[in-house]
Design an enzyme around this catalytic site. Structure first.
Site, PDB file in Angstrom:
ATOM      1  N   LEU A  33      37.185  53.886  78.609  1.00 36.22           N
ATOM      2  CA  LEU A  33      35.955  54.059  79.356  1.00 36.22           C
ATOM      3  C   LEU A  33      34.778  54.606  78.001  1.00 36.22           C
ATOM      4  O   LEU A  33      33.519  54.480  77.218  1.00 36.22           O
ATOM      5  CB  LEU A  33      34.546  55.527  79.789  1.00 36.22           C
ATOM      6  CG  LEU A  33      35.292  55.612  81.448  1.00 36.22           C
ATOM      7  CD1 LEU A  33      33.894  56.841  81.508  1.00 36.22           C
ATOM      8  CD2 LEU A  33      34.947  55.014  81.815  1.00 36.22           C
ATOM      9  N   ALA A  69      42.194  46.188  80.132  1.00 38.26           N
ATOM     10  CA  ALA A  69      42.121  46.765  79.315  1.00 38.26           C
ATOM     11  C   ALA A  69      41.828  46.069  77.556  1.00 38.26           C
ATOM     12  O   ALA A  69      43.065  45.935  76.839  1.00 38.26           O
ATOM     13  CB  ALA A  69      42.902  48.010  78.665  1.00 38.26           C
ATOM     14  N   TYR A 136      40.743  38.174  67.445  1.00 37.36           N
ATOM     15  CA  TYR A 136      40.596  38.516  69.068  1.00 37.36           C
ATOM     16  C   TYR A 136      41.320  37.743  69.800  1.00 37.36           C
ATOM     17  O   TYR A 136      42.648  37.955  70.341  1.00 37.36           O
ATOM     18  CB  TYR A 136      39.199  38.489  69.891  1.00 37.36           C
ATOM     19  CG  TYR A 136      39.145  38.572  70.910  1.00 37.36           C
ATOM     20  CD1 TYR A 136      39.410  39.160  71.609  1.00 37.36           C
ATOM     21  CD2 TYR A 136      37.987  36.938  71.734  1.00 37.36           C
ATOM     22  CE1 TYR A 136      39.901  39.612  73.692  1.00 37.36           C
ATOM     23  CE2 TYR A 136      38.833  37.131  72.995  1.00 37.36           C
ATOM     24  CZ  TYR A 136      39.258  38.099  73.331  1.00 37.36           C
ATOM     25  OH  TYR A 136      39.242  37.851  75.376  1.00 37.36           O
ATOM     26  N   ARG A 214      29.554  25.051  76.495  1.00 34.60           N
ATOM     27  CA  ARG A 214      31.097  26.155  77.783  1.00 34.60           C
ATOM     28  C   ARG A 214      30.799  25.496  78.609  1.00 34.60           C
ATOM     29  O   ARG A 214      30.355  25.149  79.380  1.00 34.60           O
ATOM     30  CB  ARG A 214      30.554  27.399  76.594  1.00 34.60           C
ATOM     31  CG  ARG A 214      30.278  28.177  75.425  1.00 34.60           C
ATOM     32  CD  ARG A 214      31.327  27.836  74.390  1.00 34.60           C
ATOM     33  NE  ARG A 214      32.185  28.079  73.863  1.00 34.60           N
ATOM     34  CZ  ARG A 214      31.753  27.538  72.790  1.00 34.60           C
ATOM     35  NH1 ARG A 214      32.207  26.444  72.773  1.00 34.60           N
ATOM     36  NH2 ARG A 214      31.705  27.996  71.104  1.00 34.60           N
TER      37      ARG A 214
HETATM   38  N1  UFG Z   1      24.508  31.996  72.212  1.00 34.08           N
HETATM   39  C1  UFG Z   1      23.361  31.798  71.682  1.00 34.08           C
HETATM   40  N2  UFG Z   1      22.894  32.670  72.003  1.00 34.08           N
HETATM   41  C2  UFG Z   1      23.079  34.128  72.074  1.00 34.08           C
HETATM   42  C3  UFG Z   1      24.130  34.234  72.266  1.00 34.08           C
HETATM   43  C4  UFG Z   1      25.531  32.423  72.288  1.00 34.08           C
HETATM   44  O1  UFG Z   1      23.364  31.061  70.972  1.00 34.08           O
HETATM   45  O2  UFG Z   1      22.263  34.891  71.967  1.00 34.08           O
HETATM   46  C5  UFG Z   1      25.777  30.436  71.881  1.00 34.08           C
HETATM   47  C6  UFG Z   1      26.974  31.056  71.199  1.00 34.08           C
HETATM   48  O3  UFG Z   1      26.222  30.339  70.400  1.00 34.08           O
HETATM   49  C7  UFG Z   1      27.686  30.019  71.464  1.00 34.08           C
HETATM   50  C8  UFG Z   1      27.384  30.028  72.885  1.00 34.08           C
HETATM   51  O4  UFG Z   1      26.501  30.119  72.969  1.00 34.08           O
HETATM   52  O5  UFG Z   1      27.484  28.549  71.847  1.00 34.08           O
HETATM   53  C9  UFG Z   1      28.428  30.547  74.005  1.00 34.08           C
HETATM   54  O6  UFG Z   1      28.437  32.300  73.439  1.00 34.08           O
HETATM   55  P1  UFG Z   1      29.197  33.641  74.192  1.00 34.08           P
HETATM   56  O7  UFG Z   1      28.611  34.590  73.393  1.00 34.08           O
HETATM   57  O8  UFG Z   1      28.397  33.640  75.999  1.00 34.08           O
HETATM   58  O9  UFG Z   1      30.439  33.090  74.105  1.00 34.08           O
HETATM   59  P2  UFG Z   1      31.698  32.432  73.323  1.00 34.08           P
HETATM   60  O10 UFG Z   1      31.698  30.613  74.254  1.00 34.08           O
HETATM   61  O11 UFG Z   1      31.702  32.434  71.865  1.00 34.08           O
HETATM   62  O12 UFG Z   1      32.596  33.318  73.944  1.00 34.08           O
HETATM   63  C10 UFG Z   1      33.903  32.684  75.162  1.00 34.08           C
HETATM   64  C11 UFG Z   1      34.221  34.212  75.214  1.00 34.08           C
HETATM   65  C12 UFG Z   1      35.191  34.900  74.746  1.00 34.08           C
HETATM   66  C13 UFG Z   1      36.581  33.722  74.195  1.00 34.08           C
HETATM   67  C14 UFG Z   1      35.932  33.181  73.642  1.00 34.08           C
HETATM   68  C15 UFG Z   1      36.724  32.018  73.238  1.00 34.08           C
HETATM   69  O13 UFG Z   1      33.521  35.489  75.690  1.00 34.08           O
HETATM   70  O14 UFG Z   1      36.063  36.190  75.044  1.00 34.08           O
HETATM   71  O15 UFG Z   1      34.753  32.320  74.877  1.00 34.08           O
HETATM   72  O16 UFG Z   1      36.112  31.053  71.775  1.00 34.08           O
HETATM   73  F1  UFG Z   1      37.091  34.656  73.518  1.00 34.08           F
END
Ligand code: UFG
Length: 315
Positions: A33, A69, A136, A214
């Protein structure tokens, strides 16, 4: 089967645990948790509140493990690398040892697209180079490497699923992080009034609209892949599969879809790039489609966002 789901109080783990129970399996959830929520553990699962390094007792009588986990924030992993190596690699090695002591020989592992680092081509295939750019991704890749060795040398049957951007909700099971860094929940929090605006991290990427692209995969489709992976665990083999939609959406496109779904104007403020963000991350999921027959069903970004919105707004 009698199964142990580690991290089953978290976002993906709770959805997988729920689907396993629906499919008739007997599930024990192990979770400390630290980031999960006790009320996310599906009713019908036995719950053991303990750290991953203390999985021993929960493994008695178990036939296979689904292992979620872990610490999972890229940014935090750069600030606190020790936490990531200790939890993600150290924790998993302790789990594997406890499994070996009890002769539990099957594991489905929650891996990540972050194992690839900055991709050389899009969509990314499983055979592409793995060069993680943060602790990570590196800690998850180290586990993948260990699983391959345990498969060959100890007869373990393992499947690693490399997730791209998991989103959406499954009934009331949804993403709930104390510190939210992910795009879709952050955008939706503007619509609920929890935040005033969303930040767009960079508009100068080499993409059509300048924002990062993405591959958003619905948590329900992603979870279903774990049930197929469980059936595909074969002693002596470690299989690795990407899990994504195969289609990329830009940050601007995500915000537009969230505006349509919620009917809220959702102000967006352009800010600088976030360190470590690759411009484009899109998965080829052809291998899991071909070998395990998996296919994403809720592929439209509108459906993914609507499900997240319904769960968040309590509809
Ligand atoms: N982003 C914004 N504003 C925000 C949050 C995110 O512009 O408030 C952008 C980020 O810069 C990125 C995209 O939105 O370009 C997606 O960001 P996320 O944080 O939602 O996800 P990530 O692509 O960074 O991360 C994901 C998974 C991770 C994994 C990664 C692989 O959540 O676990 O892809 O690179 F490791």
């Amino acid at each position: 089967m009698r199964l142990l789901v580690t991290g089953g109080a978290g976002y993906v783990g709770s959805v997988v645990a729920a689907q396993l129970i629906e499919a008739g399996h007997e599930v024990t959830v192990l979770d400390d948790l630290s980031t999960g929520h006790a009320d996310a553990v599906p009713s019908g699962a036995r719950f053991v509140e303990a750290p991953i390094t203390d999985a021993g007792g929960a493994l008695d009588g178990v036939e296979a493990v689904l292992h979620f986990a872990a610490k999972s924030l890229v940014g935090e992993s750069v600030q606190k690398p020790e936490l990531y190596w200790a939890n993600n690699l150290g924790g998993t090695l302790a789990l594997l040892e406890a499994m070996r002591e009890r002769d539990v020989r099957k594991i489905v592992f929650s891996s990540t697209a972050a194992t690839y680092g900055e991709p050389e081509r899009s969509p990314i295939q499983e055979s592409d180079p793995t060069r993680p750019t943060n602790p990570y991704g590196a800690s998850k890749l180290a586990v993948d490497t260990a699983l391959s060795a345990y498969a060959v040398l100890r007869g373990l049957g393992a499947v690693s699923l490399r997730y791209f951007n998991v989103a959406g909700a499954y009934g009331h099971y949804r993403e709930r992080h104390a510190v939210e860094t992910h795009l879709i929940p952050n955008v939706l929090k503007v619509a609920t009034g929890e935040r005033e605006s969303v930040s767009v991290f960079g508009t100068d990427y080499p993409t059509a609209d300048g924002t990062c692209v993405r591959d958003y995969v619905h948590v329900s489709d992603l979870a279903r892949a774990h049930l197929l992976a469980l059936d595909a665990c074969q002693e002596g083999e470690h299989k690795v599969y990407n899990l994504g939609n195969g289609t990329g959406f830009s940050v601007q496109e995500v915000i537009s879809v969230c505006r349509e779904v919620t009917g809220h104007e959702i102000p967006a403020v352009v800010g600088p790039r976030r360190a470590g963000d690759p411009a484009v991350l899109v998965a080829s999921s052809e291998k899991i489609q071909r070998e395990l027959g998996w296919k994403a069903e809720r592929t439209s970004l509108g459906d993914i966002v609507s499900d997240a919105w319904d769960a968040l707004s309590g509809k």
